[in-house]
Design a protein around this motif. Structure first.
Motif, short mmCIF file in Angstrom:
data_model
loop_
_atom_site.label_atom_id
_atom_site.label_comp_id
_atom_site.label_asym_id
_atom_site.label_seq_id
_atom_site.Cartn_x
_atom_site.Cartn_y
_atom_site.Cartn_z
N ALA A 103 2.11 5.52 2.31
CA ALA A 103 0.78 4.39 2.31
C ALA A 103 0.31 3.10 3.71
CB ALA A 103 -0.21 4.66 1.47
N SER A 144 -4.91 -7.07 6.93
CA SER A 144 -5.24 -6.36 8.24
C SER A 144 -5.98 -6.85 9.27
CB SER A 144 -5.51 -5.53 7.68
OG SER A 144 -6.96 -5.09 7.40
N TYR A 146 -17.85 6.78 12.58
CA TYR A 146 -16.19 6.92 12.32
C TYR A 146 -16.06 7.61 11.14
CZ TYR A 146 -11.44 4.75 12.51
OH TYR A 146 -10.47 5.01 12.10
N GLY A 152 -7.70 7.61 6.12
CA GLY A 152 -6.58 6.51 6.36
C GLY A 152 -5.15 6.82 6.69
N ARG A 165 -5.66 13.29 10.82
CA ARG A 165 -3.98 13.63 10.46
C ARG A 165 -3.89 15.18 10.45
NH1 ARG A 165 -5.64 8.92 9.82
NH2 ARG A 165 -5.18 9.60 11.79
N TRP A 168 -5.10 8.59 15.43
CA TRP A 168 -4.94 7.24 15.13
C TRP A 168 -5.67 6.76 15.97
CZ3 TRP A 168 -2.59 5.49 10.96
CH2 TRP A 168 -2.97 4.41 10.20
N GLN A 201 -8.47 1.17 13.94
CA GLN A 201 -10.03 0.86 12.67
C GLN A 201 -10.41 -0.18 13.72
OE1 GLN A 201 -9.48 3.12 9.72
NE2 GLN A 201 -10.32 2.04 8.77
N HIS A 228 -12.43 7.15 3.02
CA HIS A 228 -11.52 7.75 1.43
C HIS A 228 -12.08 6.12 0.31
CE1 HIS A 228 -8.84 5.16 3.04
NE2 HIS A 228 -7.88 5.80 2.43
N GLY A 269 -9.66 3.71 0.71
CA GLY A 269 -9.16 3.08 0.83
C GLY A 269 -9.50 1.38 0.74
N TRP A 270 -8.83 0.19 0.19
CA TRP A 270 -9.21 -0.99 -0.13
C TRP A 270 -9.23 -1.20 1.44
CZ3 TRP A 270 -13.12 -3.54 -2.28
CH2 TRP A 270 -12.61 -5.08 -2.35
N ASN A 271 -8.05 -0.93 1.93
CA ASN A 271 -7.88 -1.90 3.39
C ASN A 271 -9.65 -1.40 4.68
OD1 ASN A 271 -5.71 -3.25 3.38
ND2 ASN A 271 -4.65 -1.32 3.23
N SER A 272 -9.59 -0.49 4.47
CA SER A 272 -11.07 0.10 5.07
C SER A 272 -12.29 0.01 4.74
CB SER A 272 -10.92 1.77 5.48
OG SER A 272 -9.77 2.67 5.58
N GLU A 323 -12.15 -3.72 5.63
CA GLU A 323 -12.75 -3.56 7.57
C GLU A 323 -13.76 -3.08 7.51
OE1 GLU A 323 -9.46 -1.00 8.80
OE2 GLU A 323 -8.06 -2.54 7.74
N1 UDP Z 1 -5.94 3.21 10.48
C1 UDP Z 1 -5.86 2.55 11.87
N2 UDP Z 1 -6.54 4.19 12.34
C2 UDP Z 1 -6.48 4.92 11.42
C3 UDP Z 1 -6.67 5.27 10.27
C4 UDP Z 1 -6.16 4.23 9.44
O1 UDP Z 1 -5.82 1.73 11.92
O2 UDP Z 1 -6.50 5.88 12.25
C5 UDP Z 1 -6.00 1.50 8.61
C6 UDP Z 1 -6.56 1.89 9.11
O3 UDP Z 1 -7.03 0.34 9.67
C7 UDP Z 1 -6.00 0.55 7.44
C8 UDP Z 1 -5.09 1.89 6.77
O4 UDP Z 1 -4.70 2.19 8.10
O5 UDP Z 1 -5.84 -0.72 8.21
C9 UDP Z 1 -5.44 1.97 6.01
O6 UDP Z 1 -5.99 1.65 4.96
P1 UDP Z 1 -6.62 1.76 3.46
O7 UDP Z 1 -6.18 0.69 2.53
O8 UDP Z 1 -7.64 1.90 3.47
O9 UDP Z 1 -5.77 3.05 2.81
P2 UDP Z 1 -4.66 4.12 2.59
O10 UDP Z 1 -3.44 4.69 4.07
O11 UDP Z 1 -3.43 3.25 1.53
O12 UDP Z 1 -4.82 5.19 1.98
#
Ligand code: UDP
Length: 466
Positions: free
Chosen positions: A18, A245, A282, A286, A315, A346, A349, A364, A366-369, A372
């Motif tokens: 991930a 990130s 958008y 993830g 994906r 991709w 993001q 979804h 995800g914490w990074n998302s 962001e």
């Molecule tokens: N991400 C990206 N472009 C995409 C899809 C995802 O740069 O087209 C990056 C997004 O910016 C984030 C990471 O992938 O930093 C996804 O992390 P997240 O914790 O949200 O979810 P995970 O991939 O761990 O399920």
């Protein structure tokens, strides 16, 4: 000319699945830039390191070296289709694969490792440092609320009993988690599945984190000081250095490339430049999740009928999964793109979410998302799947009120159309945006030169390199 040995050698062990590798490398590159005489051996699998290191950097540019650990796959590996298979096989190979790779790195460099940074999932970091007598710094890449739930695993199980999920029960017995329902918790908190290596790993994690002198967290001090204070009661020290990130270091040498993927090869930003302000949805789930076919179809139908401009980070192969007429409508001679829509494998993001044309983010959770989305000031439509995502969703919807869930929790045509309308065109969406603005400013302050996350990062640098 012989190269002098580094002053210090730091080991970095990644959970290579991930979105755990890129943010780990982002932190490590920041630390490495502050201490050119310290060498960082970055242990990931061939696949995970291959995704984040350029060929030149992997071969020795700068003071971060790519080191490969065994991925646990058999020599001839035929995937069975079980999505967790590669994770389970990798976890069967730990910690032996890391021990072996670290010993090889120490021999090659000629200097023993004096500090070990690991993903917080890798509970055995505590044992590795005990054997070696060095400092262990685990990094938690999710948010503080899920970490608190993991710390309280025993109490949660004692209180909820072994009957399983009860849906309506809230964690009103844990200060800071009162709004969370048992069904929002990661399944590994509810019960151990001894047949799953992943579940066993999560089971062992909280106890080992309690022994760490410092736990680094992907959050900021100001985001939820109460939860941080609660965590501080159990863990020795918390260092919030997030959003991770957002950390980016310019390449130190010409040989060392920035984090991949950093560019915008599919022209997302250029396409966004042509869209009206706050108009675009958008869509991204993830780095791992693929939607079930019926949800893909429902989402495509909702987008068609609402005619909202969309940018979809998809994906898989859109031609295989999307209705042919939908792909045809979204496709021009330049690829999956026209004036109203764009489908890419991709997207950049962070830059996308900071763009003024983006009006809503279907995520979804995800914490990074989510971090962001705060950074960009964008409200969210929430479609969580597993792990921490349901908890994150609940916090976004009920506690922070910066996103809305989908009716029934899944993507349907009617539910998605209703959610898009509420966020893009109704007062509710404007109010959500209004609530995110202070958060966006808070993050900007935390990440500024003297901000809290930067200061915490400096403490971390000192801890690792001095
Ligand atoms: N991400 C990206 N472009 C995409 C899809 C995802 O740069 O087209 C990056 C997004 O910016 C984030 C990471 O992938 O930093 C996804 O992390 P997240 O914790 O949200 O979810 P995970 O991939 O761990 O399920």
């Amino acid at each position: 000319m012989s190269v002098p040995p580094p002053r210090k050698h730091v080991g970095v062990c990644v959970f290579p699945f991930a979105s755990h590798t890129s943010p780990m490398l982002a932190i490590v590159r920041q630390i490495a830039a502050s201490a050119p005489d310290v060498l960082f051996s970055f242990f990931g699998t061939k696949t995970s390191n291959g995704q984040v290191f350029s060929k030149e950097a992997a071969e020795g540019g700068g003071n971060v070296r790519s080191c490969v650990v065994d991925d646990g796959l058999p020599e001839v590996y035929v995937p069975s289709g079980y999505p967790m298979e590669t994770v389970e096989l990798f976890l069967k190979a730990v910690p032996g694969n890391f021990y072996k790779a670290i010993e090889a790195a120490e021999r090659a460099v000629g200097v023993k490792i004096s500090c070990l940074i690991t993903d917080a999932f890798l509970w055995f970091g505590a044992e590795m440092v005990r054997d070696k007598g060095v400092r262990w710094i685990p990094v938690w890449f999710s948010g503080p609320q899920p970490l608190l739930a993991h710390v309280y695993t025993d109490l949660i199980r004692e209180t909820l009993g072994s009957e399983g999920l009860q849906d309506s029960k809230t964690l009103d017995f844990i200060p800071g988690l009162e709004s969370i329902r048992d069904k929002d918790l990661p399944s590994e908190v509810i019960r151990l599945d001894p047949t799953s290596q992943f579940s066993v790993m999560i089971e062992k994690m909280p106890q080992s984190l309690l022994t760490a002198a410092t736990v680094v967290v992907n959050s900021l001090d100001e985001l939820n000081p109460f939860i941080t204070a609660q965590l501080q009661k159990h863990l020795k020290k918390i260092l919030n250095v997030g959003p991770i990130s957002m950390l980016s270091t310019p390449p130190k040498t010409e040989k060392e490339a920035p984090l991949l993927p950093a560019a915008d090869p599919h022209g997302c930003i250029q396409w966004l430049n042509e869209q009206p302000p706050a108009s675009v949805v958008y869509i991204s789930f993830g780095s791992v999740i693929t939607l079930l076919p019926r949800e893909v179809t429902a989402l495509a139908e909702a987008l068609d009928e609402t005619a909202v401009p969309f940018l979809w980070s998809f994906r898989g192969d859109p031609n295989e999964q999307l209705p042919p007429e939908f792909v045809t409508r979204s496709t021009t001679a330049e690829g999956c793109s026209n004036s109203k829509s764009k489908i890419v494998p991709w997207a950049p993001q962070l830059d996308v979410l900071r763009h003024s044309s983006v009006g809503v983010f279907l995520t979804h959770c995800g914490w990074n998302s989510l971090l962001e989305s705060f950074t960009g000031g964008v409200p969210t439509i929430l479609r969580p799947f597993y792990g921490d995502q349901n908890m994150n969703c609940r916090c976004m919807e009920v506690v922070m009120r910066m996103g809305i869930g989908l009716e029934g929790g899944k993507i349907t045509k009617a539910g998605t159309m209703a959610a898009l309308r509420r966020v893009l065109f109704e007062k509710e969406g404007k109010e959500m945006r209004g609530r995110i603005v202070p958060l966006k400013e808070m993050i900007a302050r935390a990440m500024a030169a003297s901000g809290s996350s930067r200061k915490n990062l400096e403490s971390l640098m000192e801890m690792v390199t001095k």
